[in-house]
Design a protein around this motif. Structure first.
Motif, PDB file in Angstrom:
ATOM      1  N   ARG A  30      -3.296 -25.226  57.702  1.00 32.36           N
ATOM      2  CA  ARG A  30      -2.376 -24.876  56.581  1.00 32.36           C
ATOM      3  C   ARG A  30      -0.925 -25.218  57.036  1.00 32.36           C
ATOM      4  O   ARG A  30      -0.291 -25.872  56.239  1.00 32.36           O
ATOM      5  N   THR A  31      -0.819 -25.241  58.459  1.00 33.24           N
ATOM      6  CA  THR A  31       0.737 -25.756  58.862  1.00 33.24           C
ATOM      7  C   THR A  31       0.742 -27.322  58.636  1.00 33.24           C
ATOM      8  O   THR A  31       1.694 -27.817  58.274  1.00 33.24           O
ATOM      9  N   VAL A  32      -0.158 -27.998  58.932  1.00 30.52           N
ATOM     10  CA  VAL A  32      -0.155 -29.516  58.521  1.00 30.52           C
ATOM     11  C   VAL A  32      -0.029 -29.733  57.172  1.00 30.52           C
ATOM     12  O   VAL A  32       0.661 -30.666  56.519  1.00 30.52           O
ATOM     13  N   TYR A  33      -0.912 -28.962  56.346  1.00 31.52           N
ATOM     14  CA  TYR A  33      -0.668 -29.199  54.910  1.00 31.52           C
ATOM     15  C   TYR A  33       0.552 -29.066  54.211  1.00 31.52           C
ATOM     16  O   TYR A  33       1.089 -29.593  53.540  1.00 31.52           O
ATOM     17  N   LEU A  34       1.222 -27.898  54.671  1.00 30.44           N
ATOM     18  CA  LEU A  34       2.437 -27.594  54.210  1.00 30.44           C
ATOM     19  C   LEU A  34       3.761 -28.401  54.680  1.00 30.44           C
ATOM     20  O   LEU A  34       4.412 -28.740  54.045  1.00 30.44           O
ATOM     21  N   LEU A  35       3.364 -28.682  56.000  1.00 29.10           N
ATOM     22  CA  LEU A  35       4.291 -29.955  56.498  1.00 29.10           C
ATOM     23  C   LEU A  35       4.251 -31.134  55.736  1.00 29.10           C
ATOM     24  O   LEU A  35       5.230 -32.064  55.197  1.00 29.10           O
ATOM     25  N   LEU A  36       3.190 -31.793  55.537  1.00 30.62           N
ATOM     26  CA  LEU A  36       2.937 -32.983  54.646  1.00 30.62           C
ATOM     27  C   LEU A  36       3.161 -32.750  53.193  1.00 30.62           C
ATOM     28  O   LEU A  36       3.809 -33.550  52.514  1.00 30.62           O
ATOM     29  N   LEU A  37       2.897 -31.567  52.592  1.00 29.78           N
ATOM     30  CA  LEU A  37       3.482 -31.182  51.348  1.00 29.78           C
ATOM     31  C   LEU A  37       4.887 -31.444  51.140  1.00 29.78           C
ATOM     32  O   LEU A  37       5.430 -31.701  50.232  1.00 29.78           O
ATOM     33  N   PHE A  38       5.639 -30.548  52.413  1.00 29.07           N
ATOM     34  CA  PHE A  38       6.959 -30.641  52.166  1.00 29.07           C
ATOM     35  C   PHE A  38       7.573 -32.052  52.105  1.00 29.07           C
ATOM     36  O   PHE A  38       8.518 -32.350  51.516  1.00 29.07           O
ATOM     37  N   ILE A  39       7.087 -32.851  53.012  1.00 29.22           N
ATOM     38  CA  ILE A  39       7.457 -34.263  53.134  1.00 29.22           C
ATOM     39  C   ILE A  39       7.335 -35.110  51.669  1.00 29.22           C
ATOM     40  O   ILE A  39       8.199 -35.605  51.205  1.00 29.22           O
ATOM     41  N   ALA A  40       6.279 -34.710  51.238  1.00 30.14           N
ATOM     42  CA  ALA A  40       5.856 -35.578  49.866  1.00 30.14           C
ATOM     43  C   ALA A  40       7.039 -34.632  48.874  1.00 30.14           C
ATOM     44  O   ALA A  40       7.248 -35.674  48.000  1.00 30.14           O
ATOM     45  N   PHE A  41       7.361 -33.517  48.947  1.00 35.36           N
ATOM     46  CA  PHE A  41       8.276 -32.847  48.041  1.00 35.36           C
ATOM     47  C   PHE A  41       9.467 -33.683  48.043  1.00 35.36           C
ATOM     48  O   PHE A  41      10.226 -33.809  47.151  1.00 35.36           O
ATOM     49  N   VAL A  42       9.962 -33.832  49.366  1.00 36.82           N
ATOM     50  CA  VAL A  42      11.075 -34.335  49.401  1.00 36.82           C
ATOM     51  C   VAL A  42      11.331 -35.831  49.027  1.00 36.82           C
ATOM     52  O   VAL A  42      12.348 -36.163  48.411  1.00 36.82           O
ATOM     53  N   LEU A  43      10.501 -36.501  49.235  1.00 32.57           N
ATOM     54  CA  LEU A  43      10.520 -37.862  48.893  1.00 32.57           C
ATOM     55  C   LEU A  43      10.363 -38.042  47.480  1.00 32.57           C
ATOM     56  O   LEU A  43      10.970 -38.937  46.741  1.00 32.57           O
ATOM     57  N   ALA A  44       9.536 -37.204  46.856  1.00 33.14           N
ATOM     58  CA  ALA A  44       9.403 -37.281  45.402  1.00 33.14           C
ATOM     59  C   ALA A  44      10.855 -36.807  44.787  1.00 33.14           C
ATOM     60  O   ALA A  44      11.094 -37.165  43.490  1.00 33.14           O
ATOM     61  N   SER A  45      11.188 -35.796  45.224  1.00 28.65           N
ATOM     62  CA  SER A  45      12.535 -35.321  44.768  1.00 28.65           C
ATOM     63  C   SER A  45      13.641 -36.450  44.770  1.00 28.65           C
ATOM     64  O   SER A  45      14.261 -36.597  43.859  1.00 28.65           O
ATOM     65  N   LEU A  46      13.632 -37.202  46.095  1.00 24.76           N
ATOM     66  CA  LEU A  46      14.669 -37.944  46.068  1.00 24.76           C
ATOM     67  C   LEU A  46      14.400 -39.123  45.007  1.00 24.76           C
ATOM     68  O   LEU A  46      15.308 -39.549  44.549  1.00 24.76           O
ATOM     69  N   GLU A  47      13.110 -39.632  44.767  1.00 23.63           N
ATOM     70  CA  GLU A  47      12.686 -40.679  43.870  1.00 23.63           C
ATOM     71  C   GLU A  47      12.923 -40.303  42.723  1.00 23.63           C
ATOM     72  O   GLU A  47      13.683 -40.949  41.651  1.00 23.63           O
ATOM     73  N   SER A  48      12.801 -38.994  42.360  1.00 25.93           N
ATOM     74  CA  SER A  48      12.961 -38.548  40.894  1.00 25.93           C
ATOM     75  C   SER A  48      14.682 -38.594  40.582  1.00 25.93           C
ATOM     76  O   SER A  48      14.981 -38.642  39.315  1.00 25.93           O
ATOM     77  N   LEU A  49      15.439 -38.228  41.603  1.00 28.06           N
ATOM     78  CA  LEU A  49      16.674 -38.443  41.512  1.00 28.06           C
ATOM     79  C   LEU A  49      17.445 -39.734  41.664  1.00 28.06           C
ATOM     80  O   LEU A  49      18.725 -39.661  41.695  1.00 28.06           O
ATOM     81  N   ARG A  50      16.789 -40.485  41.509  1.00 26.92           N
ATOM     82  CA  ARG A  50      16.946 -42.014  41.880  1.00 26.92           C
ATOM     83  C   ARG A  50      17.868 -42.209  43.094  1.00 26.92           C
ATOM     84  O   ARG A  50      18.667 -43.167  42.975  1.00 26.92           O
ATOM     85  N   ILE A  51      17.640 -41.684  44.088  1.00 26.34           N
ATOM     86  CA  ILE A  51      18.379 -41.818  45.442  1.00 26.34           C
ATOM     87  C   ILE A  51      17.405 -43.027  46.071  1.00 26.34           C
ATOM     88  O   ILE A  51      16.324 -42.873  46.303  1.00 26.34           O
ATOM     89  N   LYS A  52      18.234 -43.754  46.580  1.00 30.43           N
ATOM     90  CA  LYS A  52      17.476 -45.211  47.236  1.00 30.43           C
ATOM     91  C   LYS A  52      16.943 -44.863  48.507  1.00 30.43           C
ATOM     92  O   LYS A  52      17.555 -44.129  49.391  1.00 30.43           O
ATOM     93  N   ILE A  53      15.442 -44.794  48.798  1.00 31.55           N
ATOM     94  CA  ILE A  53      14.741 -44.574  49.933  1.00 31.55           C
ATOM     95  C   ILE A  53      14.425 -45.866  50.692  1.00 31.55           C
ATOM     96  O   ILE A  53      13.858 -46.497  50.022  1.00 31.55           O
TER      97      ILE A  53
END
Length: 76
Positions: A30-53
């Motif tokens: 559960r901890t690993v799942y939440l960590l990876l989900l959080f990382i994916a959420f941050v990256l997807a949020s940055l991408e949706s806001l058109r911030i260069k990654i």
């Protein structure tokens, strides 16, 4: 608009997986799942806001380039 879709998608994924992980008492998973989900959420949020990654392949290229130069020097 896209940020709302990202938030809803992350919420749905968490709602579908977390009860199962909690029921089976898989704490580490559960901890690993939440960590990876959080990382994916941050990256997807940055991408949706058109911030260069930055591209991770650029870092790999910088790290490997000296090794390839040495190998090329040895075999020439």
């Amino acid at each position: 608009m896209w940020i709302i879709i990202v938030i809803v998608a992350v919420g749905v994924m968490a709602a579908l997986q977390l009860p199962s992980l909690n029921k089976k008492k898989l704490r580490k998973e559960r901890t690993v799942y939440l960590l990876l989900l959080f990382i994916a959420f941050v990256l997807a949020s940055l991408e949706s806001l058109r911030i260069k990654i930055p591209n991770p392949l650029d870092a790999v290229t910088i790290a490997v380039k000296p090794i390839t130069m040495v190998i090329n020097y040895i075999f020439q």
